[in-house]
Structures are given as structure tokens and as C-alpha cells.
Design a protein around this motif. Sequence first.
Motif, PDB file in Angstrom:
ATOM      1  N   TRP A  52       0.828  -1.221   0.000  1.00 27.61           N
ATOM      2  CA  TRP A  52       0.000   0.000   0.000  1.00 27.61           C
ATOM      3  C   TRP A  52       0.856   1.262   0.000  1.00 27.61           C
ATOM      4  O   TRP A  52       0.572   2.204  -0.726  1.00 27.61           O
ATOM      5  N   TRP A  53       1.891   1.308   0.834  1.00 28.26           N
ATOM      6  CA  TRP A  53       2.701   2.526   0.951  1.00 28.26           C
ATOM      7  C   TRP A  53       3.312   2.913  -0.394  1.00 28.26           C
ATOM      8  O   TRP A  53       3.280   4.080  -0.776  1.00 28.26           O
ATOM      9  N   ASN A  54       3.841   1.951  -1.139  1.00 26.35           N
ATOM     10  CA  ASN A  54       4.428   2.232  -2.452  1.00 26.35           C
ATOM     11  C   ASN A  54       3.372   2.743  -3.433  1.00 26.35           C
ATOM     12  O   ASN A  54       3.601   3.674  -4.195  1.00 26.35           O
ATOM     13  N   GLY A  55       2.210   2.087  -3.392  1.00 26.88           N
ATOM     14  CA  GLY A  55       1.120   2.533  -4.282  1.00 26.88           C
ATOM     15  C   GLY A  55       0.646   3.924  -3.940  1.00 26.88           C
ATOM     16  O   GLY A  55       0.376   4.750  -4.822  1.00 26.88           O
ATOM     17  N   ASP A  56       0.548   4.219  -2.630  1.00 25.98           N
ATOM     18  CA  ASP A  56       0.088   5.531  -2.198  1.00 25.98           C
ATOM     19  C   ASP A  56       1.091   6.623  -2.585  1.00 25.98           C
ATOM     20  O   ASP A  56       0.689   7.731  -2.982  1.00 25.98           O
ATOM     21  N   GLN A  57       2.387   6.315  -2.487  1.00 22.28           N
ATOM     22  CA  GLN A  57       3.403   7.282  -2.900  1.00 22.28           C
ATOM     23  C   GLN A  57       3.267   7.604  -4.382  1.00 22.28           C
ATOM     24  O   GLN A  57       3.387   8.759  -4.802  1.00 22.28           O
ATOM     25  N   SER A  58       3.006   6.584  -5.171  1.00 20.84           N
ATOM     26  CA  SER A  58       2.809   6.774  -6.610  1.00 20.84           C
ATOM     27  C   SER A  58       1.577   7.631  -6.888  1.00 20.84           C
ATOM     28  O   SER A  58       1.579   8.513  -7.746  1.00 20.84           O
ATOM     29  N   GLN A  60       0.179   9.855  -4.767  1.00 19.95           N
ATOM     30  CA  GLN A  60       0.440  11.231  -4.323  1.00 19.95           C
ATOM     31  C   GLN A  60       1.283  11.991  -5.335  1.00 19.95           C
ATOM     32  O   GLN A  60       1.064  13.180  -5.584  1.00 19.95           O
ATOM     33  N   ASP A  61       2.255  11.293  -5.924  1.00 20.02           N
ATOM     34  CA  ASP A  61       3.102  11.909  -6.946  1.00 20.02           C
ATOM     35  C   ASP A  61       2.257  12.322  -8.146  1.00 20.02           C
ATOM     36  O   ASP A  61       2.421  13.421  -8.691  1.00 20.02           O
ATOM     37  N   ALA A  62       1.331  11.451  -8.557  1.00 21.39           N
ATOM     38  CA  ALA A  62       0.460  11.752  -9.697  1.00 21.39           C
ATOM     39  C   ALA A  62      -0.445  12.940  -9.394  1.00 21.39           C
ATOM     40  O   ALA A  62      -0.631  13.833 -10.237  1.00 21.39           O
ATOM     41  N   VAL A  63      -1.013  12.980  -8.194  1.00 21.44           N
ATOM     42  CA  VAL A  63      -1.906  14.082  -7.804  1.00 21.44           C
ATOM     43  C   VAL A  63      -1.155  15.407  -7.795  1.00 21.44           C
ATOM     44  O   VAL A  63      -1.654  16.434  -8.267  1.00 21.44           O
ATOM     45  N   LEU A  96      -0.526   6.270 -11.898  1.00 22.54           N
ATOM     46  CA  LEU A  96      -1.841   5.831 -11.411  1.00 22.54           C
ATOM     47  C   LEU A  96      -2.033   4.336 -11.623  1.00 22.54           C
ATOM     48  O   LEU A  96      -2.628   3.653 -10.775  1.00 22.54           O
ATOM     49  N   ASP A  97      -1.542   3.810 -12.739  1.00 26.37           N
ATOM     50  CA  ASP A  97      -1.629   2.362 -12.970  1.00 26.37           C
ATOM     51  C   ASP A  97      -0.787   1.596 -11.959  1.00 26.37           C
ATOM     52  O   ASP A  97      -1.160   0.502 -11.520  1.00 26.37           O
ATOM     53  N   ARG A  98       0.354   2.176 -11.582  1.00 29.13           N
ATOM     54  CA  ARG A  98       1.186   1.531 -10.557  1.00 29.13           C
ATOM     55  C   ARG A  98       0.429   1.471  -9.219  1.00 29.13           C
ATOM     56  O   ARG A  98       0.476   0.455  -8.511  1.00 29.13           O
ATOM     57  N   ALA A  99      -0.282   2.543  -8.896  1.00 31.15           N
ATOM     58  CA  ALA A  99      -1.074   2.547  -7.657  1.00 31.15           C
ATOM     59  C   ALA A  99      -2.141   1.461  -7.704  1.00 31.15           C
ATOM     60  O   ALA A  99      -2.368   0.745  -6.708  1.00 31.15           O
ATOM     61  N   ILE A 100      -2.802   1.327  -8.870  1.00 33.66           N
ATOM     62  CA  ILE A 100      -3.843   0.294  -9.024  1.00 33.66           C
ATOM     63  C   ILE A 100      -3.229  -1.097  -8.920  1.00 33.66           C
ATOM     64  O   ILE A 100      -3.783  -2.000  -8.271  1.00 33.66           O
ATOM     65  N   ILE A 130      -7.142   1.946  -5.012  1.00 33.97           N
ATOM     66  CA  ILE A 130      -7.570   1.662  -6.393  1.00 33.97           C
ATOM     67  C   ILE A 130      -8.630   2.663  -6.839  1.00 33.97           C
ATOM     68  O   ILE A 130      -8.566   3.229  -7.931  1.00 33.97           O
ATOM     69  N   GLY A 131      -9.640   2.885  -5.994  1.00 40.41           N
ATOM     70  CA  GLY A 131     -10.721   3.819  -6.332  1.00 40.41           C
ATOM     71  C   GLY A 131     -10.209   5.226  -6.570  1.00 40.41           C
ATOM     72  O   GLY A 131     -10.616   5.900  -7.523  1.00 40.41           O
ATOM     73  N   LYS A 132      -9.289   5.684  -5.706  1.00 37.60           N
ATOM     74  CA  LYS A 132      -8.740   7.040  -5.868  1.00 37.60           C
ATOM     75  C   LYS A 132      -7.959   7.156  -7.174  1.00 37.60           C
ATOM     76  O   LYS A 132      -8.060   8.167  -7.887  1.00 37.60           O
ATOM     77  N   ALA A 133      -7.149   6.135  -7.488  1.00 35.51           N
ATOM     78  CA  ALA A 133      -6.381   6.160  -8.742  1.00 35.51           C
ATOM     79  C   ALA A 133      -7.319   6.193  -9.946  1.00 35.51           C
ATOM     80  O   ALA A 133      -7.087   6.923 -10.920  1.00 35.51           O
ATOM     81  N   GLN A 134      -8.398   5.427  -9.897  1.00 35.99           N
ATOM     82  CA  GLN A 134      -9.382   5.442 -10.988  1.00 35.99           C
ATOM     83  C   GLN A 134     -10.049   6.813 -11.092  1.00 35.99           C
ATOM     84  O   GLN A 134     -10.333   7.301 -12.188  1.00 35.99           O
ATOM     85  N   PHE A 135     -10.294   7.417  -9.938  1.00 36.44           N
ATOM     86  CA  PHE A 135     -10.901   8.757  -9.921  1.00 36.44           C
ATOM     87  C   PHE A 135      -9.992   9.764 -10.630  1.00 36.44           C
ATOM     88  O   PHE A 135     -10.442  10.542 -11.469  1.00 36.44           O
ATOM     89  N   TYR A 136      -8.698   9.763 -10.302  1.00 40.34           N
ATOM     90  CA  TYR A 136      -7.783  10.724 -10.919  1.00 40.34           C
ATOM     91  C   TYR A 136      -7.491  10.394 -12.383  1.00 40.34           C
ATOM     92  O   TYR A 136      -7.069  11.264 -13.143  1.00 40.34           O
ATOM     93  N   LYS A 137      -7.737   9.143 -12.764  1.00 37.60           N
ATOM     94  CA  LYS A 137      -7.658   8.799 -14.192  1.00 37.60           C
ATOM     95  C   LYS A 137      -8.893   9.300 -14.952  1.00 37.60           C
ATOM     96  O   LYS A 137      -8.967   9.210 -16.168  1.00 37.60           O
ATOM     97  N   GLN A 138      -9.864   9.811 -14.189  1.00 44.11           N
ATOM     98  CA  GLN A 138     -11.153  10.303 -14.692  1.00 44.11           C
ATOM     99  C   GLN A 138     -11.983   9.164 -15.295  1.00 44.11           C
ATOM    100  O   GLN A 138     -12.824   9.383 -16.168  1.00 44.11           O
ATOM    101  N   ASP A 139     -11.729   7.951 -14.802  1.00 46.42           N
ATOM    102  CA  ASP A 139     -12.572   6.805 -15.141  1.00 46.42           C
ATOM    103  C   ASP A 139     -13.609   6.693 -14.027  1.00 46.42           C
ATOM    104  O   ASP A 139     -13.528   5.838 -13.141  1.00 46.42           O
TER     105      ASP A 139
END
Length: 930
Positions: A52-58, A60-63, A96-100, A130-139
Motif C-alpha cells: 500500500w505505501w508504495n502505491g500511495d506514494q505513486s 500522491q506523486d500523480a496528484v 496511477l496504474d502503478r497505484a492500481i 484503487i478507487g482514488k487512482a481510478q478517480f484521478y484517471k477520470q474513469d
Amino acid sequence: MNYSFFKNRFKFICLLPFLLGAVVLLNNSCSTKKAGFFNVRYHNLTTHYNVWWNGDQSLQDAVKQLKLKNKDDYTNVLRIFQLGSKEDAISMNPQLDRAIEKGTKGIKKHSISIKGKEHINWVKDCYLLIGKAQFYKQDYAAAAATFRLIISQYKDSPQAFEAMIWYANCMVQDKQYSLAESTLAQLKTLIDNKKAPAKLKKKIYPIYADAAIAQQKYSNAIQYLNISIEENNNRKLNTRQYFILGQIFQLQKKRTTAAKYYEKVIRRGSPYEMEFNAKINLASCYNLKTGNGKNIIKLLTKMLKDKKNEEYQDQIYYALGEVSMASKDAIKACDYWKQSVSVSVSNKSQKLKSSLILADTYYDLFEDYESAQQYYDTALALMNSEYPNYEKIKGKQTILTTLVENLHTINNLDSILKVSEMSPSEQNKMIEKSIAHLKQKEQERLEQEMIAATSQTMKESSNALKGNWYFYNESTVQKGKESFSRVWGKRPLTDNWRLSNKEMSSFEEKDMEEEETETDENDTTSASTANLKDIDKSKENDPYSKEYYLKNLLTTQKQKDSANNEIAKAMLNAGFIYNDGLKNDAKALEILLKLSDRYPSYPYVLPAYYQLYRIYDQKGDTPNANYYKNLILRGFPDSDYANLIRDENYFEEMSKRENIAQKEYETIYLEFQAKKYRDVALKARSAVEAYRKPELTPKFLYLEALSLGKIQGKRVLISKLEYIVKNYPQHEIIPLIRKQLELLKSEKFEYTSEGDEEESGESLADVSESVESNGSAVVNDSVGRGSKTGTQPVSTTTESDELPPESLVYRYRENIDHYFILLADGNNVNVTELHTKISDFDLQYFSIENLKSGELTFTSTQHMVTVQRFANAAKAMDYYNFLTQRSEILKGIDKKYYKCFVISVQNYPTFYNQKNVDAYEKFFRKYYIK
């Protein structure tokens, strides 16, 4: 020695049970089958820190990068959340895909779900990730599904409450506002009843405010923004919300209140762009509050000169225009807004806003419809169909375009008639004066270009020079030379060089070169004779030559009569538009009276009289209304207009007769579909004689032609179709008939009739099938399309109006699988290398989509790269837009050597077999390019 050995061995034997126990314990803790103490601790720890921590860092970087990429549109009320454009979101796909992927890995490898209960707390956070990454992907559809799963599966957990926040935000962005508001209301009730954490309350109101702003419910937005500011201690968020409040109050004309919020934004040390826009808006607000426009103009002019504000000049000019308009100086305001449009390059939103206010001012205030049309054109080119009042703006532009075309016809033909009546000496004087004026304008334009080019060069060199003299820097001197040559061409070092004509200089150089080269006299004479016509033709297209002005002169009375007829027709059209389209009675009267006075014997005078009668009658001017009424009744007693004056229901009766004719056509068409060709031929001919309706006659004749063709063969069909083309050349069905004639005359075309085959003995196929297989419109389908005079059939729909027949074989279905296609010229493009780049691009930005690409030969010279598959047209177009506009893949390749588009799996076989790229490209641009 022996003692030591035995001592160590004894220790090992004693520790062995503990080591074996640790191994067994570790092995058991890796299991996800049981929820033991060590199992849960191990998987929680591993999920948190390894996954989770690695995905969350990815994430946050995207955001963070999305916020940097986001370009706020300050011409409209800002939204609360900075999500960037769809292209910006796609550019963040790798992170974002890395986070997913990390979230998915955490769930698959570490979830311990026994009897519906999840024992690994961080698994819930992986779902949230996963949901947050999909949200920022605008999916938003996928994100909403993920958040719904968390809410239902992990009810009453902290993650479920947070998922409700994100789900509501998803629904706002997806324009499902009622779902968003009901979810927020449900969460607020849980918080109020202390069933959900109170800290979530501060996250509710920004979403409520964003939903209200999106729906333009600004009174609600003000309430939510104020509560959000009270609940939040986030400085950046609150500064943004203060700015939005200022925008809303300014929009509501509450300038004093708006000014207070803009002052807060400035005091809080906002980002420069926001602070700049706050100052611009504040200037307008203060102007209306204090009434002292001079100080505000002085302030804005100072901002205009500040180098930091060069990219914001369009906004400053717009604000100056607002100040001038508030000071009742509309002409000055328009001048400022024109400058705003002209200097605006990258800020399309501001250019649109400035163009629109200019167009509206010219339209409403000055009634300068030609200028209004130009700026509505500019505005429409910059807006999409979702822009507020889009249809209304487009309607104005359409009406004004038609009006301007008619006014140009009147002015141009009037000018030509005027010059045609002049003596040769008067014509020469007029032409010389026009050429001199044109040269002066061209000279001014070139000098302005030179000044601009030099200014740009100086700006570029200012940092490099660092105080040294300009001519000491070789690179800037070279740039100056290039700028000079680009504008003025190669010039000899002489006095008054600016006064010599640039084109003449180049001709002089060519003459000097020709003098140095001796050629055979006979060859020269022959070449001169051969090129004489080309020289004369070039002079006709050269506005600096006399021939250019003489080419359109009217020399015969027939030409002059034709020009006068066109002028009268254009006057009538303009009169109708002024009256019915623009509701401008004064201008309608002006042009219709000119028409009636200037062309009393032309056929257009009767509808002009009727229009004048209507206008005066509506204005209550009875004497003038009666005058034109009597002109119609006495001069044209049997006309439709006279009948309409006598009986207000006359056109209703006419309409009924037209409906009867239309129903008759529909009946005959149904019989044609039933292959009752002999009945159709007889009834269609009878209908032509009975109704004599110009809009329906060619359609009846068309059905007759197709039916007789079935009975008597191809020759009769061709003859009948040619008759329609010859006698009704302007009818809407003619383009289709021309295409079908072309196919019927083709050697490859096969056609069968009900009778014997033609003498040629060719094997003939059904016309509708043949036309379809040859890439043209299907005859039966073409006949059956809707008509302007009724509900069904013939004529063309919008589709056939805009698309050629060969494009009509394709069908648009957005919710089926699509491919991306790139066609490249193999002789000029390394397609294999390009394919490799696209594959790498797919792995970097679309890895989660599992796209596959391939390369194959399309024609002898063209190669095709395909990328498949996309779930629908929208996803395919997201890929298309990002690859063609934002990626580096196609940069450096000349656009003439490749084409890109998307295509549905349904249309792909047709496209590949027919290989008519132009036909599909027209279809693609109509349905996919919005």
C-alpha cells in the motif's frame, strides 16, 4: 578443543526446537486461510509497508503533478478540485496504474476474508487506493464501482465512510448530482448521529459547493463555501474558495462584496496567476464601486507594461474594455476587446470570452451585424457544444452568416455595375487609386511585421546579451538578419530601400540573371508565346495589376441584367432576415423599400410588398399597410400573397394539399419497396401531373426512373435519371443521382432488370446491392430517407448532406469495441520503428488496458499500425487525442506522410477491403471529432 566442540553442539541442540518453531510459525503466518494472531499481524504489516505505501506514494506523486499541469480557466467560475484535463490525466497513467497494481496485489496476496469478514485492515485501504487512482484517471464509472464495493462490503468502517466522500465526488464529476447530494446527506446524518467520524464533515462541504457551481446554483454555492471555509483550516483550499466567492458575487453584480474577497486572496499570498486575476477582477469591481475609472485605467495600463504580465495581456485588455463600457464609452471598450482577441494566443478561454462580448456588443448595441458575425465565428471555433447558450450563439451566427453573404453580394455586384458604367479613363483612375491604397496598406503591414520581428528578436537576446551591445552577439545578429529577410526579402544596400516594392526587387534580380545567360532566340520566342496565357492569367489574380480589376467587369446587357437580378434576390433575402431573423424592422424597411424602388418590375418585388405590408401592419401604420396591401391585391390578384391577405388560413389549406402529396409519395414508395414496379411507374407519373410540387416532382420522377429501369433495363434507367439531372439541377437529390449515373456507366457495374438481360449479355445484379458494394449510397435506403416536406421519405438527412455517398457505408456505434489505426507512407516513414515506439507508449501510459498492437501492409506503399481493443469510442478517442496531441511519437514526422483515426470493429472489415481512406476519414471527422 574437544570441550569447545561439545559445548557448541549442545547449544545448537538446545536451540533447534526454537528455530524449528520459528520456521513453522513463519510458514503458518504467510497463510491466508486462517485468521491467527501471527497471520493477521504479518499480512497487515506486509500489506501496509510492502504494498500500500508504495502505491500511495505513486498516487500522491500523480496528484501533485496533476495540480501542476492543471490550467485554471479564470474566465469562468473556478471549480473546487484541480483535476486537470483528460489528456493531463492520461499523462499520469504510469503512476496511477502503478497505484492500481499495488492495490490489486495487496488484495490478492494478503486478504484474509473468512465468513464475510476481512481481517486485514489494510486491504480496505488497498481498495480505497484503487478507487482514488481510478478517480484521478477520470474513469468515474470504474471508480464509482470500487467505492460502492467498499461501502457495501465494509459497512460502518472508516474506509467505507471515506469511500462515501469519494463516491459523491465521482458523481459530481460525472454530472450525476442527485446521487452525489443524497450520498453526502446520508453521510452527514451519520456524522450528526455520531456514527461516523466528525472529522469527515469538513470534506463534505467542498463537494457540495463544487456540485452547486457545476449546476450554476450560485446561491447554494455561497452557503456551502462559507461553511467549508469555517470547517477547514487548509490555507490553499480556503484561498481558492475565497476567489470563487469573489467570482460568484461579481457574476451577481455584487461588486463591493466581490472586491472584499479578491482583497483577501491578494493578502493571503496566492499563486501569481490567481493573484493577478484577483487584481484584474478587483479593478473592475472598484471601478463600479467608486465611479473613478481613470485611476483604474491607469492601474491596468501599468500592469500592461509589466514584463511579468506579457502572457496575461489579453486579460488586461478585457478588463480595460469592461472599465470603458462601465464608463459609457462603448467604442473604446470594443477597441480594447479587439486588442484582447488579437494578442490572445494560448489562452483560448479568454479569446472566446473577448470574442463573445465583442460580438454581442456589435449585435445588440451597434447593430453592426457584419462585425458581429466575424466575432461569433471566432467564438464558435473556440467553444464546444456544452458551452452555455451554445445553440443560441450558433443560431445567431448562422443567421448573420446568411445575412452577410447577401449583403456582400449586393455590395460587390453594385461596385462591379458602377465600374462597368464608367468610361475607360475613369476606370483607370479608379484602379490606380485602388492599387495605390493597397500598396500603402501592404507597406504598413510589412513595417509592422518588421517591428514585431525585431522586437521579438531583441526580447530573445536580452537574457543572452547581459548588457553587451546587440551587434557584438553573433547569434542575435543572425536572428535579426533572418527576421529581416523573412519580411523584406534580399535587399541591396541602397538609400530609401523601404520605398521599393519587394516583389519588383525579386523580378529585377531575375532579369539581371537572365541577361547574363544567352539563349537561343527561337527557343526564347517559343517559350514566351507558350507562357503568354499563363502570364495573363497570373495578372488576373494579382491585385497590383490592372487586369485584376477588369476581369469581372460586365460588358453585355445580359450580364448586367443577371447582376441586377442577383442584387434584387439578395435584397429580398436580407429583408426577410432583418425582419424575421433579427427582429430589426428599421433595417428591414430600409432594404425592402430600396428593392421596391430600384426593381419594381422584378419578380422579387411581390414578396417584398407582402413583407412591407406585414411590417407596417404590425407597427400599426395603417396608411402604409393599406398602400402595399392594395398594390398586391390590384397588381397581383391571383398570387398566393393576395390569397393570403384575403384568407389568413390560405397557407393552412396549401399545407394540407402538400401533406396529401407527401402521403401519396409515401404510399408509392412503400409499393416500390414491395417491388410493384409497374404500379409505381404509373402512379409516380400521375402524381407528377396531379401535384406539380417542385420539391416533390423530382422524387416522384426518381421512383418512376428506378421502376422503369427494373422493367425495361439499364438504358431506360440512365435516360430517366439524366432527364432529372438536366431539368432539376438544383434539387437536393441530384448529387446522389449523379453518383449513381457514374456507377451505372461503369464497366464494372452489373445490373439486372425484371425482363430480359441487355443485348450485351452482361450478368446484372440488383442496383441497390451494386451501389452499396461499390461504396456508394444504397438506392433503396437513399429513397427512403426523411423529407423536408414530411416525416418520411426521400431526401437527404444531415448525414447525406455532409457526407459523400461512399462514406455512408459506415455506421456509427459508440458502445462497441474500437481500434486505433495509424496509416503511414512506408517510403518516407520507418514504420517498424514507429510501431516499436507505439508499443512502448502503450506499456508506459496504458499498461492496465492490456492493449495489443500490430503492423501489416495496407497498400503497396502504405503500412498500417493497429492498436486494439478499446471498450468503446470514448476510450479510443482518449487514446487518439493523447497520442496525436500530447506525446512525442509523431513529432518530427511530416503530417502528409501519415493519418490517424479510430474505427469500430464493425466498420474495420469494410474499410480494409475498400481501402478508401478519404471516405472513412470524412466519416471519422463527422462522428468522432467533437
